[in-house]
Design an enzyme around this catalytic site. Sequence first.
Site, PDB file in Angstrom:
ATOM      1  N   GLU A 136       0.859  -1.190   0.000  1.00 52.51           N
ATOM      2  CA  GLU A 136       0.000   0.000   0.000  1.00 52.51           C
ATOM      3  C   GLU A 136       0.898   1.243   0.000  1.00 52.51           C
ATOM      4  OE1 GLU A 136      -2.049   0.021   3.742  1.00 52.51           O
ATOM      5  OE2 GLU A 136      -3.512   1.549   3.155  1.00 52.51           O
ATOM      6  N   LYS A 173      -9.714   1.533  -1.674  1.00 50.06           N
ATOM      7  CA  LYS A 173      -9.865   0.885  -0.358  1.00 50.06           C
ATOM      8  C   LYS A 173     -11.235   1.165   0.255  1.00 50.06           C
ATOM      9  CE  LYS A 173      -7.135   0.333   3.942  1.00 50.06           C
ATOM     10  NZ  LYS A 173      -5.892   0.816   4.608  1.00 50.06           N
ATOM     11  N   CYS A 175      -4.771  -3.819   2.878  1.00 49.81           N
ATOM     12  CA  CYS A 175      -4.476  -3.756   4.309  1.00 49.81           C
ATOM     13  C   CYS A 175      -5.692  -4.075   5.188  1.00 49.81           C
ATOM     14  CB  CYS A 175      -3.868  -2.382   4.624  1.00 49.81           C
ATOM     15  SG  CYS A 175      -2.881  -2.378   6.153  1.00 49.81           S
ATOM     16  N   VAL A 189       0.051  -2.116  10.693  1.00 52.06           N
ATOM     17  CA  VAL A 189       0.634  -1.620  11.948  1.00 52.06           C
ATOM     18  C   VAL A 189       0.245  -2.517  13.115  1.00 52.06           C
ATOM     19  CG1 VAL A 189       0.701   0.757  11.123  1.00 52.06           C
ATOM     20  CG2 VAL A 189      -1.293  -0.025  12.390  1.00 52.06           C
TER      21      VAL A 189
END
Lengths: 279, 279
Positions: free
Chosen positions: A50, A120, A157, A184
């Site tokens: 990404e 997204k 993601c 993350v």
Amino acid sequence: VEGTAERRADTLRAGFVQTVPRFGDLEGNLRRARELAERAPEFDVLVLPELFSTGYAFVDRREAEGLAEELTGPTCSWLRAVASERRGWVVGGFAERAGSRLFNSAALVGPAGEIHVYRKIHLFDREKDLFDAGDAPFAAIPIRTERGTVLVGLMICFDWFFPESARSLALDGAEVLLHPSNLVLDKCQGAMPTRCLENRVFAVTANRSGEDDRGPLRIAFTGRSQITAPDGAVLASAPAEGEATEVVELDLAAARDKHVTAGNDLLADRRPDMYRTAR
Amino acid sequence: VEGTAERRADTLRAGFVQTVPRFGDLEGNLRRARELAERAPEFDVLVLPELFSTGYAFVDRREAEGLAEELTGPTCSWLRAVASERRGWVVGGFAERAGSRLFNSAALVGPAGEIHVYRKIHLFDREKDLFDAGDAPFAAIPIRTERGTVLVGLMICFDWFFPESARSLALDGAEVLLHPSNLVLDKCQGAMPTRCLENRVFAVTANRSGEDDRGPLRIAFTGRSQITAPDGAVLASAPAEGEATEVVELDLAAARDKHVTAGNDLLADRRPDMYRTAR
């Protein structure tokens, strides 16, 4: 397609490039990604993370707008060049400007310049302040390779967290999920075997590592890019730190047979009348 | 409910009993399950495996019919007795006869004799030759405990494989999934963290161990009953072999807050217009 016999590919050489971009250094990031992509053995599809050309930690929407581009911009041009040169499909994420709208998008580009864009759908945390949410439903994309046609699905993601993402793509026929990421949290890599198992699909998660240090805003990424099989097996896994390039040959028969026992086809056995789809 | 202030419980003492039934020995299996249930510390809800009183490996539908019962039968009577004596809710699986129909069911019985029945929606492999598939949608069930009301959801064994099962229950408000099982594959225990994570719910999977050896038909079960938290943590896990009893106190706040980041509520952030729900 009427009048043509689309040959289905039996195998797909699919890979990822794991990068460590430097925030805002578009030119340097694309140059380094090019070097990493050149290390890849022959592939039919190669997935980059990404927002791999810009970095992730935009301080506000205005900064994201400044680094955003259209499909003629440097990132999509880069994807076109690599796809053409390597004669394979290449996917990567970029900040997409579309009039006054701004999307966290991924472009899938073919060797003849074919282009498919996914915007997204599930925005993560403060991405909601930066981007507009994707406005087109999840849909499988047929791509032609030297070996025949394969149906792939794009998700980005955080989309992984919602079982509806992979499910929607699988219901539309996707055999391989292409999953550019800037993860993350530390949960995705452990969950992708379930996503693959429940849909009998492959998935290629291309993550970045390193961190974006923007003063008060500092975000670290978890690396561990991963290729996962329909039986939940992890076929390739990159380290948590640093760059990596991997290509694996996928046997697509495993994604086309949705049986988990002689008596159970995981898609045919769904019971939509028994499900709730809203609160 | 209008005019009443239903107090929501803050915690739930939830547990499982892992059994090793002997096929067809209803009396012996219920007696042994009673001994195991008596070992449990105080609980609000205790989960027993699928078909825990009869065993699993019916050779044909006729044999299943012979061991099936109605809600007044020995298994539901057993559940009523344990619920009343232990002053908690008890769940367990049984072959349910309903006219000419036969279901793989679980009954959830309360201390005052309240009863809720769930009929397995996704039948596993040759269960399709033995049972009719459940005909009522997944729905959360409010149960009153000494500490207040909790919303639970029932699913049986193979239902876990379909993300729609847990999702449907969570969308209907279920905070804790009660999951009687007779698992033969080795994937469920590793997937339940994903089921819990994606819905921010707890799950209590009560599995059996041992095997049903019916001559040519021989089926082994995987034990490893498990209690899983909304963050994917495994709070309790039984051995693969043998019997076990475990009770854990669940902090329900973790299942009521669906946020995974400050900006993301996992149920509110769903994008149903972007999803496919059929092929």
